[in-house]
Motif scaffolding. Structure first.
Motif, PDB file in Angstrom:
ATOM      1  N   HIS A  52      39.882 -19.427 -41.259  1.00 10.88           N
ATOM      2  CA  HIS A  52      40.023 -20.573 -40.363  1.00 10.88           C
ATOM      3  C   HIS A  52      39.997 -20.019 -38.941  1.00 10.88           C
ATOM      4  O   HIS A  52      40.834 -19.192 -38.559  1.00 10.88           O
ATOM      5  CB  HIS A  52      41.314 -21.331 -40.680  1.00 10.88           C
ATOM      6  CG  HIS A  52      41.302 -21.895 -42.064  1.00 10.88           C
ATOM      7  ND1 HIS A  52      42.366 -21.833 -42.920  1.00 10.88           N
ATOM      8  CD2 HIS A  52      40.293 -22.519 -42.741  1.00 10.88           C
ATOM      9  CE1 HIS A  52      42.027 -22.404 -44.077  1.00 10.88           C
ATOM     10  NE2 HIS A  52      40.785 -22.825 -43.991  1.00 10.88           N
ATOM     11  N   ASN A  85      35.054 -16.600 -40.524  1.00 11.55           N
ATOM     12  CA  ASN A  85      34.460 -17.803 -39.921  1.00 11.55           C
ATOM     13  C   ASN A  85      34.329 -17.601 -38.407  1.00 11.55           C
ATOM     14  O   ASN A  85      34.957 -18.285 -37.607  1.00 11.55           O
ATOM     15  CB  ASN A  85      35.354 -19.009 -40.246  1.00 11.55           C
ATOM     16  CG  ASN A  85      34.815 -20.327 -39.737  1.00 11.55           C
ATOM     17  OD1 ASN A  85      33.746 -20.387 -39.124  1.00 11.55           O
ATOM     18  ND2 ASN A  85      35.570 -21.381 -39.970  1.00 11.55           N
ATOM     19  N   TYR A  95      39.778 -25.421 -39.361  1.00  8.28           N
ATOM     20  CA  TYR A  95      39.475 -25.436 -40.799  1.00  8.28           C
ATOM     21  C   TYR A  95      38.033 -25.090 -41.176  1.00  8.28           C
ATOM     22  O   TYR A  95      37.807 -24.253 -42.035  1.00  8.28           O
ATOM     23  CB  TYR A  95      39.809 -26.796 -41.440  1.00  8.28           C
ATOM     24  CG  TYR A  95      41.237 -27.220 -41.306  1.00  8.28           C
ATOM     25  CD1 TYR A  95      42.276 -26.429 -41.813  1.00  8.28           C
ATOM     26  CD2 TYR A  95      41.570 -28.409 -40.661  1.00  8.28           C
ATOM     27  CE1 TYR A  95      43.599 -26.825 -41.683  1.00  8.28           C
ATOM     28  CE2 TYR A  95      42.897 -28.811 -40.537  1.00  8.28           C
ATOM     29  CZ  TYR A  95      43.900 -28.015 -41.051  1.00  8.28           C
ATOM     30  OH  TYR A  95      45.200 -28.409 -40.920  1.00  8.28           O
ATOM     31  N   VAL A  96      37.045 -25.773 -40.584  1.00  3.25           N
ATOM     32  CA  VAL A  96      35.692 -25.733 -41.154  1.00  3.25           C
ATOM     33  C   VAL A  96      34.788 -24.743 -40.430  1.00  3.25           C
ATOM     34  O   VAL A  96      35.091 -24.272 -39.334  1.00  3.25           O
ATOM     35  CB  VAL A  96      35.036 -27.128 -41.143  1.00  3.25           C
ATOM     36  CG1 VAL A  96      35.886 -28.135 -41.902  1.00  3.25           C
ATOM     37  CG2 VAL A  96      34.756 -27.602 -39.718  1.00  3.25           C
ATOM     38  N   CYS A  97      33.659 -24.460 -41.089  1.00  2.00           N
ATOM     39  CA  CYS A  97      32.658 -23.562 -40.507  1.00  2.00           C
ATOM     40  C   CYS A  97      31.541 -24.395 -39.880  1.00  2.00           C
ATOM     41  O   CYS A  97      30.752 -25.019 -40.594  1.00  2.00           O
ATOM     42  CB  CYS A  97      32.081 -22.653 -41.591  1.00  2.00           C
ATOM     43  SG  CYS A  97      30.829 -21.544 -40.941  1.00  2.00           S
ATOM     44  N   SER A 103      29.444 -28.419 -42.930  1.00  2.00           N
ATOM     45  CA  SER A 103      30.739 -28.105 -42.303  1.00  2.00           C
ATOM     46  C   SER A 103      31.811 -27.809 -43.343  1.00  2.00           C
ATOM     47  O   SER A 103      32.897 -28.385 -43.336  1.00  2.00           O
ATOM     48  CB  SER A 103      31.201 -29.261 -41.396  1.00  2.00           C
ATOM     49  OG  SER A 103      30.391 -29.302 -40.251  1.00  2.00           O
ATOM     50  N   LYS A 104      31.506 -26.886 -44.234  1.00  2.00           N
ATOM     51  CA  LYS A 104      32.454 -26.593 -45.320  1.00  2.00           C
ATOM     52  C   LYS A 104      33.590 -25.692 -44.838  1.00  2.00           C
ATOM     53  O   LYS A 104      33.466 -24.964 -43.861  1.00  2.00           O
ATOM     54  CB  LYS A 104      31.701 -25.960 -46.488  1.00  2.00           C
ATOM     55  CG  LYS A 104      30.783 -27.004 -47.129  1.00  2.00           C
ATOM     56  CD  LYS A 104      30.410 -26.703 -48.544  1.00  2.00           C
ATOM     57  CE  LYS A 104      29.883 -27.982 -49.181  1.00  2.00           C
ATOM     58  NZ  LYS A 104      29.047 -27.788 -50.323  1.00  2.00           N
ATOM     59  N   ASN A 105      34.681 -25.767 -45.601  1.00  2.00           N
ATOM     60  CA  ASN A 105      35.879 -24.954 -45.379  1.00  2.00           C
ATOM     61  C   ASN A 105      35.796 -23.778 -46.345  1.00  2.00           C
ATOM     62  O   ASN A 105      35.727 -23.977 -47.560  1.00  2.00           O
ATOM     63  CB  ASN A 105      37.104 -25.835 -45.666  1.00  2.00           C
ATOM     64  CG  ASN A 105      38.422 -25.119 -45.480  1.00  2.00           C
ATOM     65  OD1 ASN A 105      38.525 -23.902 -45.576  1.00  2.00           O
ATOM     66  ND2 ASN A 105      39.464 -25.902 -45.222  1.00  2.00           N
ATOM     67  N   ASN A 107      37.874 -21.935 -47.542  1.00  2.00           N
ATOM     68  CA  ASN A 107      38.933 -21.905 -48.553  1.00  2.00           C
ATOM     69  C   ASN A 107      38.664 -22.843 -49.716  1.00  2.00           C
ATOM     70  O   ASN A 107      39.388 -22.802 -50.707  1.00  2.00           O
ATOM     71  CB  ASN A 107      40.282 -22.261 -47.914  1.00  2.00           C
ATOM     72  CG  ASN A 107      41.162 -21.033 -47.760  1.00  2.00           C
ATOM     73  OD1 ASN A 107      40.766 -19.930 -48.124  1.00  2.00           O
ATOM     74  ND2 ASN A 107      42.344 -21.224 -47.229  1.00  2.00           N
ATOM     75  N   HIS A 108      37.644 -23.682 -49.607  1.00  2.00           N
ATOM     76  CA  HIS A 108      37.377 -24.662 -50.662  1.00  2.00           C
ATOM     77  C   HIS A 108      36.105 -24.366 -51.442  1.00  2.00           C
ATOM     78  O   HIS A 108      35.705 -25.165 -52.284  1.00  2.00           O
ATOM     79  CB  HIS A 108      37.282 -26.079 -50.065  1.00  2.00           C
ATOM     80  CG  HIS A 108      38.562 -26.530 -49.425  1.00  2.00           C
ATOM     81  ND1 HIS A 108      38.648 -27.633 -48.615  1.00  2.00           N
ATOM     82  CD2 HIS A 108      39.818 -26.004 -49.466  1.00  2.00           C
ATOM     83  CE1 HIS A 108      39.901 -27.775 -48.191  1.00  2.00           C
ATOM     84  NE2 HIS A 108      40.619 -26.792 -48.688  1.00  2.00           N
ATOM     85  N   ASP A 144      46.867 -23.702 -38.534  1.00  2.00           N
ATOM     86  CA  ASP A 144      45.659 -23.890 -37.721  1.00  2.00           C
ATOM     87  C   ASP A 144      46.050 -24.559 -36.401  1.00  2.00           C
ATOM     88  O   ASP A 144      47.221 -24.809 -36.126  1.00  2.00           O
ATOM     89  CB  ASP A 144      44.589 -24.679 -38.501  1.00  2.00           C
ATOM     90  CG  ASP A 144      43.175 -24.240 -38.091  1.00  2.00           C
ATOM     91  OD1 ASP A 144      42.925 -24.069 -36.881  1.00  2.00           O
ATOM     92  OD2 ASP A 144      42.323 -24.068 -38.971  1.00  2.00           O
ATOM     93  N   GLU A 187      41.613 -20.797 -52.565  1.00  2.00           N
ATOM     94  CA  GLU A 187      41.602 -19.927 -51.398  1.00  2.00           C
ATOM     95  C   GLU A 187      41.030 -18.552 -51.726  1.00  2.00           C
ATOM     96  O   GLU A 187      40.969 -18.157 -52.882  1.00  2.00           O
ATOM     97  CB  GLU A 187      43.014 -19.794 -50.831  1.00  2.00           C
ATOM     98  CG  GLU A 187      43.551 -21.121 -50.335  1.00  2.00           C
ATOM     99  CD  GLU A 187      44.922 -21.411 -50.911  1.00  2.00           C
ATOM    100  OE1 GLU A 187      45.041 -21.406 -52.148  1.00  2.00           O
ATOM    101  OE2 GLU A 187      45.848 -21.628 -50.123  1.00  2.00           O
TER     102      GLU A 187
END
Ligand SMILES: [Zn+2]
Length: 321
Positions: A52, A85, A95-97, A103-105, A107-108, A144, A187
């Motif tokens: 993050h 990231n 959170y996201v990239c 725009s994924k995270n 960690n997911h 974050d 994660e």
């Protein structure tokens, strides 16, 4: 002669340090990496930060330690991924990239997909080319930019109880007062444990977009203590076994509505079952949602923004019982 450690086109021979940006194959995505390859044999310790991009203390801790550690003092190796990231770090996105098409995270999406979106390809590279080379993975987070946080260490959710016990022993040799066990699998440190059989730990220290010297220094000291505990560096690790408090139960709350978020507790507060923790209202003051504690516990993470969207995290609290 001890073997070279290679990640893509970055290679560190025995007693060498190699640092640079590597381009993830099939993308134009660059990962900032340092490999410190010791002279003597030993464990290979992966330390990643910046999954993050606005969780700053761990990123800076890896930047400083990568320059300060002398390969001649290392048995085994330490691999730092300074900001998984980096686009989120430079773009100041929670959170996201932002370089990802969706725009994924990170960690997911572990352990990624070689044919997926940019972040999924980066994740697949991470879990095929980096993690399997290692004996232990530490992923460093903080709250974050939208979160206040009271620090804790988390042990990975491995199906193997021996891995959990091993990581618990390592966690006891850090300065963290509070420890939890993860129940998740999404994660990075959980994916390392579950998909690659590499024990994983997570630091949570700092938050709200702050860059605090004492938090960076404590992340550094705890990385060094782990290096000592697993034999990478000489010296005595800290022993926090007697003082560390385990929280076997924890709860993540999510906003059920989009609106204005008001909180009535802060991180570090002890709370009682049924206590009102916060509420969400609309612009006209109408009550949309009330948030109550599901059990007695202690607030570890709290959203700090006035605006909130349905699905966003509100509070994380844990219980010692
Ligand atoms: Zn994080």
């Amino acid at each position: 002669m001890k073997r070279d450690i290679r990640i893509a086109d970055l290679c560190a021979g025995s007693g060498m340090k190699a640092a640079g940006l590597i381009t993830v194959p099939g993308t134009s995505y660059e990962l900032p990496l340092t490999i410190i390859n010791g002279v003597e044999d030993g464990k290979i310790f992966l330390v990643s930060a910046g999954v993050h991009g606005c969780e700053y203390p761990g990123i800076q801790a890896t930047v400083e330690l990568a320059r300060e550690l002398d390969p001649c003092a290392v048995s085994g190796a330490v691999i730092f991924v300074h900001a998984v990231n980096a686009p989120g770090f430079f773009g100041r996105r929670a959170y996201v990239c932002p370089a990802d098409e969706e725009s994924k995270n990170f960690n997911h999406i572990s352990p990624g997909n070689r044919n997926g979106t940019t972040a999924e390809r980066v994740s697949a590279f991470f879990f095929t080319e980096i993690v399997p080379q290692c004996d232990l993975h530490l992923d460093i987070h903080s709250g974050d930019i939208v979160e206040d946080l009271e620090e804790f260490i988390a042990v990975c959710n491995s199906p193997d109880p021996k891995v959990v016990e091993y990581c618990t022993e390592i966690a006891r040799h850090t300065s963290f007062t509070h420890r939890i066990n993860s129940r998740g699998r999404t994660e990075l440190y959980n994916a390392s444990a579950i998909d690659c059989n590499v024990p994983g730990l997570l630091f949570e220290r700092g938050g709200a977009g702050r860059v605090k010297r004492h938090e960076i220094d404590r992340d550094k000291a705890d990385i060094i203590s782990i290096c000592r505990y697993i034999g990478i560096l000489e010296g005595e690790p800290v022993d926090n076994t007697a003082a560390q408090i385990f929280y076997p139960r924890h709860h993540w709350g999510e906003a059920g509505h989009t609106g204005l978020f008001y909180r009535f507790v802060k991180t570090g507060d002890e709370i009682k079952k049924g206590q009102k923790l916060g509420e969400i209202r609309d612009f006209f003051g109408n009550l949309l949602e009330e948030i109550f504690a599901e059990f007695d516990g202690r607030v570890k993470i709290a959203n700090n923004t006035l605006g909130i969207s349905a699905g966003d995290d509100t509070f994380m609290y844990g219980s010692t019982r």
